[in-house]
Structures are given as C-alpha cells and as structure tokens.
Design a protein around this motif. Structure first.
Motif, PDB file in Angstrom:
ATOM      1  N   GLY A  36       0.813  -1.205   0.000  1.00 43.33           N
ATOM      2  CA  GLY A  36       0.000   0.000   0.000  1.00 43.33           C
ATOM      3  C   GLY A  36       0.845   1.252   0.000  1.00 43.33           C
ATOM      4  N   ALA A  37       0.350   2.295   0.662  1.00 43.16           N
ATOM      5  CA  ALA A  37       1.033   3.588   0.671  1.00 43.16           C
ATOM      6  C   ALA A  37       2.213   3.550   1.640  1.00 43.16           C
ATOM      7  N   LEU A  38       3.415   3.843   1.121  1.00 44.57           N
ATOM      8  CA  LEU A  38       4.624   3.853   1.926  1.00 44.57           C
ATOM      9  C   LEU A  38       5.446   5.091   1.599  1.00 44.57           C
ATOM     10  N   CYS A  39       6.134   5.619   2.595  1.00 48.17           N
ATOM     11  CA  CYS A  39       7.070   6.717   2.352  1.00 48.17           C
ATOM     12  C   CYS A  39       8.198   6.205   1.464  1.00 48.17           C
ATOM     13  N   GLY A  40       8.511   6.954   0.416  1.00 47.22           N
ATOM     14  CA  GLY A  40       9.551   6.544  -0.508  1.00 47.22           C
ATOM     15  C   GLY A  40      10.955   6.741   0.014  1.00 47.22           C
ATOM     16  N   LEU A  41      11.088   7.387   1.190  1.00 49.51           N
ATOM     17  CA  LEU A  41      12.405   7.601   1.786  1.00 49.51           C
ATOM     18  C   LEU A  41      12.695   6.648   2.938  1.00 49.51           C
ATOM     19  N   PRO A  63      14.771  15.541   5.997  1.00 49.97           N
ATOM     20  CA  PRO A  63      15.073  14.481   5.024  1.00 49.97           C
ATOM     21  C   PRO A  63      16.276  13.654   5.460  1.00 49.97           C
ATOM     22  N   PRO A  64      16.215  12.341   5.285  1.00 48.75           N
ATOM     23  CA  PRO A  64      17.369  11.499   5.629  1.00 48.75           C
ATOM     24  C   PRO A  64      18.496  11.696   4.626  1.00 48.75           C
ATOM     25  N   PRO A  65      19.723  11.288   4.979  1.00 49.69           N
ATOM     26  CA  PRO A  65      20.863  11.484   4.072  1.00 49.69           C
ATOM     27  C   PRO A  65      20.972  10.408   3.004  1.00 49.69           C
ATOM     28  N   TRP A  66      19.840   9.959   2.476  1.00 48.14           N
ATOM     29  CA  TRP A  66      19.812   9.038   1.342  1.00 48.14           C
ATOM     30  C   TRP A  66      18.643   9.405   0.446  1.00 48.14           C
ATOM     31  N   GLY A  67      18.641   8.857  -0.755  1.00 46.51           N
ATOM     32  CA  GLY A  67      17.678   9.294  -1.750  1.00 46.51           C
ATOM     33  C   GLY A  67      16.411   8.477  -1.858  1.00 46.51           C
ATOM     34  N   ALA A  68      16.427   7.220  -1.408  1.00 46.80           N
ATOM     35  CA  ALA A  68      15.244   6.367  -1.479  1.00 46.80           C
ATOM     36  C   ALA A  68      15.425   5.230  -0.489  1.00 46.80           C
ATOM     37  N   GLY A  69      14.305   4.730   0.047  1.00 45.74           N
ATOM     38  CA  GLY A  69      14.362   3.645   1.026  1.00 45.74           C
ATOM     39  C   GLY A  69      13.229   2.658   0.824  1.00 45.74           C
ATOM     40  N   ARG A  70      13.529   1.387   1.079  1.00 41.64           N
ATOM     41  CA  ARG A  70      12.543   0.317   0.940  1.00 41.64           C
ATOM     42  C   ARG A  70      12.636  -0.604   2.157  1.00 41.64           C
ATOM     43  N   ALA A  71      11.569  -1.333   2.423  1.00 38.31           N
ATOM     44  CA  ALA A  71      11.552  -2.368   3.455  1.00 38.31           C
ATOM     45  C   ALA A  71      10.535  -3.417   3.036  1.00 38.31           C
ATOM     46  N   VAL A  72      10.610  -4.567   3.668  1.00 36.37           N
ATOM     47  CA  VAL A  72       9.771  -5.703   3.273  1.00 36.37           C
ATOM     48  C   VAL A  72       8.660  -5.980   4.275  1.00 36.37           C
ATOM     49  N   TRP A 101      13.406 -11.713  -0.719  1.00 36.90           N
ATOM     50  CA  TRP A 101      12.330 -10.731  -0.545  1.00 36.90           C
ATOM     51  C   TRP A 101      12.879  -9.311  -0.707  1.00 36.90           C
ATOM     52  N   MET A 102      14.037  -9.065  -0.092  1.00 36.70           N
ATOM     53  CA  MET A 102      14.623  -7.728  -0.156  1.00 36.70           C
ATOM     54  C   MET A 102      15.046  -7.374  -1.576  1.00 36.70           C
ATOM     55  N   ALA A 103      15.540  -8.350  -2.315  1.00 31.28           N
ATOM     56  CA  ALA A 103      15.945  -8.085  -3.701  1.00 31.28           C
ATOM     57  C   ALA A 103      14.755  -7.633  -4.532  1.00 31.28           C
ATOM     58  N   ARG A 104      13.620  -8.263  -4.337  1.00 30.22           N
ATOM     59  CA  ARG A 104      12.426  -7.855  -5.095  1.00 30.22           C
ATOM     60  C   ARG A 104      11.975  -6.453  -4.691  1.00 30.22           C
ATOM     61  N   ALA A 105      12.065  -6.139  -3.390  1.00 28.30           N
ATOM     62  CA  ALA A 105      11.654  -4.813  -2.926  1.00 28.30           C
ATOM     63  C   ALA A 105      12.598  -3.715  -3.413  1.00 28.30           C
ATOM     64  N   ALA A 106      13.869  -4.061  -3.610  1.00 24.99           N
ATOM     65  CA  ALA A 106      14.878  -3.067  -3.985  1.00 24.99           C
ATOM     66  C   ALA A 106      15.154  -3.021  -5.472  1.00 24.99           C
ATOM     67  N   ALA A 107      14.460  -3.823  -6.264  1.00 23.97           N
ATOM     68  CA  ALA A 107      14.794  -3.937  -7.690  1.00 23.97           C
ATOM     69  C   ALA A 107      14.742  -2.594  -8.408  1.00 23.97           C
ATOM     70  N   ASP A 108      13.801  -1.727  -8.016  1.00 25.24           N
ATOM     71  CA  ASP A 108      13.674  -0.445  -8.714  1.00 25.24           C
ATOM     72  C   ASP A 108      14.759   0.549  -8.313  1.00 25.24           C
ATOM     73  N   LEU A 109      15.556   0.212  -7.291  1.00 21.91           N
ATOM     74  CA  LEU A 109      16.626   1.112  -6.850  1.00 21.91           C
ATOM     75  C   LEU A 109      17.948   0.845  -7.554  1.00 21.91           C
ATOM     76  N   VAL A 110      18.045  -0.269  -8.257  1.00 25.04           N
ATOM     77  CA  VAL A 110      19.333  -0.672  -8.841  1.00 25.04           C
ATOM     78  C   VAL A 110      19.750   0.296  -9.940  1.00 25.04           C
ATOM     79  N   CYS A 222      21.019   4.725  -1.519  1.00 21.94           N
ATOM     80  CA  CYS A 222      19.689   4.209  -1.228  1.00 21.94           C
ATOM     81  C   CYS A 222      19.807   3.202  -0.099  1.00 21.94           C
ATOM     82  N   VAL A 223      18.681   2.888   0.553  1.00 16.06           N
ATOM     83  CA  VAL A 223      18.714   1.938   1.663  1.00 16.06           C
ATOM     84  C   VAL A 223      17.599   0.913   1.493  1.00 16.06           C
ATOM     85  N   ILE A 224      17.850  -0.281   2.023  1.00 19.21           N
ATOM     86  CA  ILE A 224      16.851  -1.341   2.050  1.00 19.21           C
ATOM     87  C   ILE A 224      16.964  -2.040   3.410  1.00 19.21           C
TER      88      ILE A 224
END
Length: 233
Positions: A36-41, A63-72, A101-110, A222-224
């Motif tokens: 659903g809706a998640l903060c992109g950072l 703002p955090p010192p990174w450009g994008a963040g994901r979690a599972v 799981w993390m690889a799928r969540a982070a795929a758009d950050l590569v 970026c962070v995951i």
C-alpha cells in the motif's frame, strides 16, 4: 530420499510445507508484509492509496541522508520473530529467502555500477555473534540482483550500546561510530551505493552509514531494510 529424510518445513514454526523456505498458512497470516502507501524515503506506512513520490511528515521535516528507502516487513508479530531468529537465534538459513524478498523490494533502486554495502557490526559483537546478519542479507540480495557487493566497505570504529530510546539518543550514540573502511572504503567512490540493514527504526544507524558512504565519495545512496519498525498507518 533427501526429501523423505529432510522434509520441507515452515520457516516460522517448523510445520511441514509443500516447498523449502516457505511459511505455513498460519505463519503467513501472522507475518505482515508491507504494501500500500509507503514513504519513498523511509518505508513508513502511510494512510491513503499507494502512489509514486509519497514522503512522510518526518522525512519532509528532516530528510534522511539518502535518496530512497525500501523495506519488506512490518517489525511485529511473526515478522519480528523471524528477524530475531536470524539476528540472535543462529537461523542463518533464513537469510536466503529474506534476501530474496529484499531483492524484489529493492529492484527499482538498482543503478549501473551499484555497490551493495551492509551495516557493519563492531568486531566485539561480531566475535560474540559469529556473523553479521546484515552482511548475510546483503550477500543474498546482491546475488539475486546480480550486482557487486563489499561486506566491509564500512566499519564500526567503536562499540555502541543497544539503540533504545528516542531518535535523538540514537543519533547521538552513533555520532562518529561508523566510517569508511581504511582500505576498502574507496570502493564506494564515484558509485551508487545500496545500504542494507535488518531493521529500520529511527534511521539513525543507516543515517550514520550514509554519511560515511558520502564521505567516501559515494554518488547516490539508497537503503533497504528487511523490516520497518513503525506504528500502524
């Protein structure tokens, strides 16, 4: 014959399952995956519908010192038990499915030339635990995404206490504790970096790592995280 001797079992409770590295129906229902809706950072769950570019109020204000963040996962219930089993229960086998799981969540950050870098443990804690769970997750994630990794690009120069309390105390405890590795930190220079951690709470640890990566010359950070500790939206 091996299947008869070692049947597939649930990652959470040990009940028999149809496939390896799976969750039974009960554990699946008890393990909250983020969606659903998640903060992109910072991957914090937000009210409303999912859409690109969502940012929570905290990340707007500071703002955090990174450009994008994901979690599972949400860090609660079955997800919390799985994370703790990996972190403190010697369940290193869990890094394989969790890293997937993390690889799928982070795929758009590569990005081209990206380097995967885990959050470091201090050598004393690493000696006691015998492994760095973030490094295990990073290794599987990098393998799944077919990108380069450096398990010791960052190092923890001094031990830090268990990070409890408010965000200010967490940030203060980590001030100056994490730095580029004297020899291998140079591998981050001029490259996008994907930082990997097991749990994102206040973001203090990942922020310290991001600042160290930036000091080493990383271009984009970026962070995951495997799990996000956050109140329900």
């Amino acid at each position: 014959m091996l299947r008869a001797i070692y049947p597939s079992a649930c990652m959470g409770c040990g009940e028999l399952t149809a496939a390896d590295f799976a969750l039974c129906g009960g554990c699946w229902r008890d393990t909250p995956f983020l969606g659903g809706a998640l903060c992109g950072l910072c991957a914090r769950p937000l009210p409303g519908e999912a859409e690109p570019g969502l940012v929570c109020d905290d990340c707007h204000a500071q703002p955090p010192p990174w450009g994008a963040g994901r979690a599972v996962l949400r860090y609660r219930d079955g997800a919390r038990r799985l994370v703790l089993a990996l972190k403190h229960g010697d369940r290193t086998d869990l890094a394989r499915p969790m890293g997937g799981w993390m690889a799928r969540a982070a795929a758009d950050l590569v990005r081209p030339g990206m380097l995967v870098v885990p959050v470091p443990l201090h050598r004393g804690r690493l000696w006691r635990r015998r492994y760095n769970q973030s490094a295990l997750l990073a290794a599987r994630l990098a393998r799944e995404l077919r990108i380069d990794r450096c398990p010791d690009a960052l190092w923890r120069r001094r031990p830090t206490p268990s990070l409890s309390g408010d965000a200010g105390a967490r940030h203060a405890a980590l001030a100056g504790a994490i730095a580029p590795h004297p020899r291998r930190g140079a591998r981050m220079r001029g490259r996008p970096v994907l930082l990997v951690d097991d749990v994102l709470t206040s973001g203090a640890t990942l922020a310290a790592c991001a600042r160290a990566a930036r000091a080493a010359g990383a271009e984009e950070i970026c962070v995951i995280a495997l799990a996000r500790a956050a109140p329900d939206a």
